[in-house]
Design a protein around this motif. Structure first.
Motif, PDB file in Angstrom:
ATOM      1  N   VAL A 190       0.831  -1.137   0.028  1.00  0.00           N
ATOM      2  CA  VAL A 190       0.053  -0.046   0.015  1.00  0.00           C
ATOM      3  C   VAL A 190       0.754   1.289   0.124  1.00  0.00           C
ATOM      4  CG1 VAL A 190      -1.916   1.395   1.244  1.00  0.00           C
ATOM      5  CG2 VAL A 190      -1.822  -1.248   1.173  1.00  0.00           C
ATOM      6  N   GLU A 191       0.635   2.109  -0.835  1.00  0.00           N
ATOM      7  CA  GLU A 191       1.659   3.343  -0.808  1.00  0.00           C
ATOM      8  C   GLU A 191       0.420   4.603  -0.929  1.00  0.00           C
ATOM      9  OE1 GLU A 191       4.110   2.837  -4.394  1.00  0.00           O
ATOM     10  OE2 GLU A 191       2.563   3.502  -5.783  1.00  0.00           O
ATOM     11  N   VAL A 192       0.678   5.650  -0.249  1.00  0.00           N
ATOM     12  CA  VAL A 192       0.116   6.800   0.005  1.00  0.00           C
ATOM     13  C   VAL A 192       1.008   7.957  -0.197  1.00  0.00           C
ATOM     14  CG1 VAL A 192      -1.584   7.995   1.146  1.00  0.00           C
ATOM     15  CG2 VAL A 192      -1.812   5.525   1.219  1.00  0.00           C
ATOM     16  N   ALA A 193       0.695   9.064  -1.039  1.00  0.00           N
ATOM     17  CA  ALA A 193       1.308  10.223  -1.151  1.00  0.00           C
ATOM     18  C   ALA A 193       0.228  11.436  -1.191  1.00  0.00           C
ATOM     19  CB  ALA A 193       2.286  10.393  -2.404  1.00  0.00           C
ATOM     20  N   ASN A 194       0.834  12.571  -0.685  1.00  0.00           N
ATOM     21  CA  ASN A 194       0.163  13.608  -0.775  1.00  0.00           C
ATOM     22  C   ASN A 194       0.965  14.964  -0.735  1.00  0.00           C
ATOM     23  OD1 ASN A 194      -1.105  15.940   1.124  1.00  0.00           O
ATOM     24  ND2 ASN A 194      -2.631  14.929  -0.021  1.00  0.00           N
ATOM     25  N   ARG A 195       0.294  15.730  -1.947  1.00  0.00           N
ATOM     26  CA  ARG A 195       0.875  17.301  -1.487  1.00  0.00           C
ATOM     27  C   ARG A 195      -0.063  18.263  -1.386  1.00  0.00           C
ATOM     28  NH1 ARG A 195       2.221  17.836  -6.541  1.00  0.00           N
ATOM     29  NH2 ARG A 195       4.574  16.983  -6.472  1.00  0.00           N
ATOM     30  N   THR A 196       0.092  19.076  -0.220  1.00  0.00           N
ATOM     31  CA  THR A 196      -0.846  19.925   0.261  1.00  0.00           C
ATOM     32  C   THR A 196      -0.067  21.418   0.412  1.00  0.00           C
ATOM     33  OG1 THR A 196      -2.311  18.592   1.264  1.00  0.00           O
ATOM     34  CG2 THR A 196      -2.538  20.583   1.963  1.00  0.00           C
ATOM     35  N   GLY A 197      -0.051  22.181  -0.649  1.00  0.00           N
ATOM     36  CA  GLY A 197       0.662  23.496  -0.487  1.00  0.00           C
ATOM     37  C   GLY A 197       2.125  23.007  -0.492  1.00  0.00           C
ATOM     38  N   ASP A 198       2.783  23.512   0.417  1.00  0.00           N
ATOM     39  CA  ASP A 198       4.238  23.055   0.424  1.00  0.00           C
ATOM     40  C   ASP A 198       4.760  22.048   0.823  1.00  0.00           C
ATOM     41  OD1 ASP A 198       4.811  25.842  -1.094  1.00  0.00           O
ATOM     42  OD2 ASP A 198       4.544  26.843   0.943  1.00  0.00           O
ATOM     43  N   LEU A 199       3.806  21.158   1.507  1.00  0.00           N
ATOM     44  CA  LEU A 199       3.910  19.977   2.309  1.00  0.00           C
ATOM     45  C   LEU A 199       3.786  18.837   1.518  1.00  0.00           C
ATOM     46  CD1 LEU A 199       4.889  18.786   5.118  1.00  0.00           C
ATOM     47  CD2 LEU A 199       2.330  18.542   5.696  1.00  0.00           C
ATOM     48  N   GLN A 247       8.418  22.810   1.877  1.00  0.00           N
ATOM     49  CA  GLN A 247       9.224  23.829   1.091  1.00  0.00           C
ATOM     50  C   GLN A 247       9.063  24.848   1.870  1.00  0.00           C
ATOM     51  OE1 GLN A 247      10.642  23.127  -2.043  1.00  0.00           O
ATOM     52  NE2 GLN A 247      11.589  25.031  -2.025  1.00  0.00           N
ATOM     53  N   ILE A 248      10.107  25.467   2.656  1.00  0.00           N
ATOM     54  CA  ILE A 248      10.086  26.419   3.332  1.00  0.00           C
ATOM     55  C   ILE A 248       9.821  27.940   2.690  1.00  0.00           C
ATOM     56  CG2 ILE A 248      11.016  27.888   5.286  1.00  0.00           C
ATOM     57  CD1 ILE A 248      12.512  25.401   5.999  1.00  0.00           C
ATOM     58  N   GLY A 302      16.585   9.971   8.823  1.00  0.00           N
ATOM     59  CA  GLY A 302      17.483  10.743   7.955  1.00  0.00           C
ATOM     60  C   GLY A 302      16.669  12.164   8.033  1.00  0.00           C
ATOM     61  N   ILE A 303      17.590  13.145   8.064  1.00  0.00           N
ATOM     62  CA  ILE A 303      17.148  14.427   7.894  1.00  0.00           C
ATOM     63  C   ILE A 303      18.051  15.135   6.788  1.00  0.00           C
ATOM     64  CG2 ILE A 303      18.463  15.316   9.710  1.00  0.00           C
ATOM     65  CD1 ILE A 303      16.498  17.580  10.358  1.00  0.00           C
ATOM     66  N   GLU A 304      17.374  16.170   5.904  1.00  0.00           N
ATOM     67  CA  GLU A 304      18.106  16.730   4.844  1.00  0.00           C
ATOM     68  C   GLU A 304      17.542  18.010   4.461  1.00  0.00           C
ATOM     69  OE1 GLU A 304      16.544  15.213   0.565  1.00  0.00           O
ATOM     70  OE2 GLU A 304      16.299  13.304   2.250  1.00  0.00           O
ATOM     71  N   HIS A 305      18.351  18.864   4.096  1.00  0.00           N
ATOM     72  CA  HIS A 305      18.296  20.368   3.987  1.00  0.00           C
ATOM     73  C   HIS A 305      18.802  20.697   2.541  1.00  0.00           C
ATOM     74  CE1 HIS A 305      19.302  24.754   4.755  1.00  0.00           C
ATOM     75  NE2 HIS A 305      17.933  24.607   4.096  1.00  0.00           N
ATOM     76  N   GLU A 306      17.974  21.029   1.546  1.00  0.00           N
ATOM     77  CA  GLU A 306      18.782  21.848   0.325  1.00  0.00           C
ATOM     78  C   GLU A 306      18.255  23.326   0.335  1.00  0.00           C
ATOM     79  OE1 GLU A 306      18.209  21.141  -4.422  1.00  0.00           O
ATOM     80  OE2 GLU A 306      16.708  20.184  -3.082  1.00  0.00           O
ATOM     81  N   TRP A 307      19.305  24.016  -0.091  1.00  0.00           N
ATOM     82  CA  TRP A 307      19.263  25.455   0.136  1.00  0.00           C
ATOM     83  C   TRP A 307      19.913  25.928  -1.555  1.00  0.00           C
ATOM     84  CZ3 TRP A 307      23.870  28.928   2.542  1.00  0.00           C
ATOM     85  CH2 TRP A 307      23.390  30.223   2.203  1.00  0.00           C
ATOM     86  N   LEU A 308      19.055  26.462  -2.142  1.00  0.00           N
ATOM     87  CA  LEU A 308      19.062  27.042  -3.391  1.00  0.00           C
ATOM     88  C   LEU A 308      19.674  28.394  -3.230  1.00  0.00           C
ATOM     89  CD1 LEU A 308      16.041  25.977  -5.503  1.00  0.00           C
ATOM     90  CD2 LEU A 308      18.261  24.856  -5.165  1.00  0.00           C
ATOM     91  N   ALA A 309      21.032  28.735  -3.012  1.00  0.00           N
ATOM     92  CA  ALA A 309      21.623  29.849  -2.416  1.00  0.00           C
ATOM     93  C   ALA A 309      22.006  30.809  -3.768  1.00  0.00           C
ATOM     94  CB  ALA A 309      23.023  29.515  -1.718  1.00  0.00           C
TER      95      ALA A 309
END
Length: 722
Positions: A190-199, A247-248, A302-309
């Motif tokens: 079973v796979e479930v995915a969701n996009r609501t706004g930036d989440l 997406q902050i 795991g935790i990750e952070h991407e910065w488009l600088a």
């Protein structure tokens, strides 16, 4: 230049990866991979052999594990079978810890096999239903991935929410179920995915319940070492993968990943019933009532952070922090005259913390463009064994003898790569450099020494696009492998049994140098890739036994040198364009030739695969409602002379016979969201052995039929998503 394939070439043109779909006119070399450069890049710009098996191809082949997912990939085999499952990968003759395995960039511990029949810690905890792709970087790639990438890298990439969602706010729900007769396995996902706004979020759960994979059906169904069928071993697994990304703002994105896999297995080991551990000379060592209860686990957070600088130093910065833990517990029960009823409990644990920083910068100059990739990597790892012998009749126990003490290791690395585009992107040059530092520290009570080693590895390659349809490439790359904890610290004094194993903390890293050239071509009727390579290996670690004071003393040393060379071809052809077949008809072909030897003894290496050819004929209806594919795998024999000769003059290895196996798969899609797939495998019931399953087998070896692959078998899956 307009590169055209003739009909003669078309017999050779038909590419390998398990499936080409009813087609868009997009070259397979436009497919994006990350394993070739550590950044998203089209295969056509990578100066090396990189293969990619997608989730769609995994589903089309009804693969139940990684071994089946890669079975059509030239130059790649997956090893391991029976009670302990998948063990490791072999890429172009290199296997074990000489091939680096990563899940979403997280290093996986290599399998631990001390040689005993009651202890293994294998790489058997990967769930294919979570994967969006498997990428294989063939050949040394330590300038990208560091130690263990001596012979290549396997990168398992799990699904992200965007792999399942449409643009904008969206929700995806998918349900998959299936059955495979080869191991009587039922599965549900079973796979479930969701996009609501930036989440964005994703959750995948998979359950499997089956048995040990069957051997060919004509083996003797008896108890004892001559047993020719699989043991009645039940195997079940659960896998949960969860991801959340937020997406902050336009510049910052953070993500969290958690995965838990557990595999339980239990049953009778009928192939060990009546086994005489004393060889007929020591009474009290005949095994009866042999059974086992095993559990394997893998956890990662795991935790990750991407910065488009977009600043002067870097356009993007991505950092990841991952913790992972894997553990194998094996309870082996038996009865002997000496020990009566007992349980030899064996457990092994790997735990690691890994931190990676990856920076990318694009620089546009007057006559060139540069895509810079650089960063640092660090990991701390801990390995521990825990052995206990339980005597069930008396209710007593004692510590078992672990081969290796608890040990910690540290890896630190810094790397940089420049992918340079010249002449309006016709010439692409890639140069990379990496420095790795490695330290291993055994538990102080062991009295063993600390080990330190380092390595500087480089890479230089180029691709030249003669036209939009034809490219050539060449590459020089280096690899290294730091000694494993097992190789450094295996230390055992067993004078009572006439032998002694001595640790060697002064081992040097193994090293490799690789040279590869190739060409790629594609147009409206098909595509092909041809590569040739030569790999030179030094400082190979090998155990050496000498007699000292009446004892056989074994220690690991940097003794061997080896060379491996070969060529690979893969191609695909649209038969509707070439011979007027119905639209959607295609053909595929792959061939892999490999040879190599120990440079000191002149013997062929045991890991050298025999010549292999895979041919496929398929059809995908233009409506995309149905299709089918016929695949024929032909493998040459590995003769007795193609195995390394035993140093002690004992019997030579038996020949691995040649074989031809035919598989047929089909799908039917009555609605856009519903797909039924079915497969008939080994359709002509061929009795065959994979060469790696016959390593170490001589004419006197018992139970050889138990090592065969399954006879005729079938599978079916049903996939519904909305």
């Amino acid at each position: 230049m307009n590169f055209k394939l003739t009909i003669i070439a078309s017999s050779v043109v038909l590419a390998i990866s398990p499936s080409l779909q009813a087609q868009e006119e997009v070259s397979i070399f436009d497919e994006v991979v990350v394993s070739g450069t550590r950044s998203e890049q089209s295969i056509k710009n990578v100066p090396a052999s990189v293969s990619k098996v997608t989730s769609e191809e995994i589903e089309q082949n009804l693969a139940t594990d990684v071994k089946q997912a890669l079975k059509y990939e030239p130059g790649v085999t997956v090893n391991g079978r029976g009670r302990f499952g998948m063990e490791d990968f072999t890429i172009r003759g290199m296997s074990g810890s000489r091939v680096k395995v990563m899940v979403d960039g997280v290093e996986q511990p290599s399998s631990y096999n001390p040689g005993a029949d009651v202890m293994r810690k294998n790489s058997n905890t990967f769930e294919v239903d979570t994967l969006t792709a498997i990428e294989v970087n063939k050949g040394p790639s330590s300038s990208l991935y560091g130690s263990d990438a001596l012979g290549g890298t396997v990168l398992l990439r799990t699904k992200n929410p965007e792999d399942l969602l449409e643009a904008g706010d969206d929700t995806h729900v998918g349900v998959k179920t299936g059955y495979a007769s080869a191991n009587d396995e039922y599965k549900a996902t079973v796979e479930v995915a969701n996009r609501t706004g930036d989440l964005e979020s994703l959750l995948i759960y998979t359950y499997r319940d089956g048995n040990e994979t069957e051997a060919h059906g004509d083996g003797a169904d008896i108890e004892g070492p001559e047993r020719g069928t699989a043991d009645p071993f039940n195997i079940a697994s659960h896998n949960v993968l969860g991801k959340i990304f937020y997406q902050i703002n336009d510049e910052h994105r953070v993500g969290f990943t958690g995965e838990y896999y557990t595999r339980s297995a239990d049953g009778r080991i009928l192939s060990r019933e009546g086994y005489d551990g004393g060889g007929g000379f020591m009474p009290g060592f005949v095994y009866t009532n042999v059974r086992a209860d095993d559990k394997d686990e893998r956890v990662r957070l795991g935790i990750e952070h991407e910065w488009l600088a977009g600043n002067v130093a870097f356009d993007s910065l991505e950092w990841k922090l991952n913790w992972s833990h894997s553990e194998s517990e094996h309870n082996s029960y038996d009865h002997t005259g000496r020990y009566q009823n007992r349980n030899r409990a064996r457990a092994g644990t790997d735990e690691s913390v890994q931190f990676d920083v990856l920076l990318q910068k694009e620089i546009q100059l007057a006559a060139s463009r540069h895509e810079l990739t650089y960063g640092v990597a660090a990991s701390d790892n801990s390995f521990e064994l825990e052995y206990t012998d339980h005597f069930l009749d008396t209710g007593t126990s004692k510590p078992g003898t672990a081969e290796v003490p608890k040990s910690d290791s540290e890896k630190r690395a810094i790397f940089a790569q420049d992918q340079m585009f010249f002449m309006n992107d016709k010439l692409v040059v890639t140069a990379g450099l990496r420095y790795d530092d490695y330290k291993a520290t055994p538990e102080a009570s062991s009295g063993l020494e600390e080990h330190n080693s380092d390595s500087l590895t480089s890479r230089l390659g180029a691709v030249y696009h003669w036209s939009n349809n034809f490219s050539t490439y060449a590459q020089y790359s280096e690899g290294f492998r730091a000694p494993t904890i097992h190789e450094l610290y295996y230390d055992k004094d067993n004078a009572a049994h006439g032998y002694k194993i001595v640790s060697n903390p002064n081992l040097k890293p193994e090293e490799s140098k690789s040279y590869e050239v190739g060409l790629r071509a594609s147009n409206g009727v098909g595509a092909l890739e041809l590569s040739a390579f030569f790999n030179d290996y030094t400082n190979f670690i090998q155990s050496k036994t000498t007699e000292e004071g009446g004892l056989d003393v074994t220690t690991n040393k940097n003794l061997d040198e080896a060379e491996i060379y070969g060529a690979e071809f893969k191609g695909s052809l649209w038969l509707d364009e070439v011979v007027g077949a119905p639209m959607g008809s295609y053909a595929r072909l792959s061939m892999a030739y490999l040879d190599g030897e120990d440079k000191k003894s002149g013997d062929t290496l045991n890991t050298i695969a025999p010549f292999t050819t895979v041919v496929g004929l398929g059809y995908d209806a233009p409506s995309e409602m149905w299709g089918s594919e016929l695949s024929v795998t032909m493998v040459a024999a590995k003769s007795a002379n193609d195995w390394e000769a035993p140093e002690d003059g004992s019997d030579p290895n038996v020949e691995a016979p040649s074989y031809t196996v035919v598989d047929l798969t089909a799908y039917y899609r009555p609605a856009n969201d519903l797909t039924l797939r079915a497969g008939l495998f080994n359709a002509f019931d061929e009795k065959y052995w994979q060469y790696q399953d016959l390593e170490g087998v001589t004419a006197s070896t018992q139970g050889v039929d138990r090592r065969t692959q399954p006879g005729r078998n079938w599978g079916v899956t049903l996939d519904y998503s909305f």
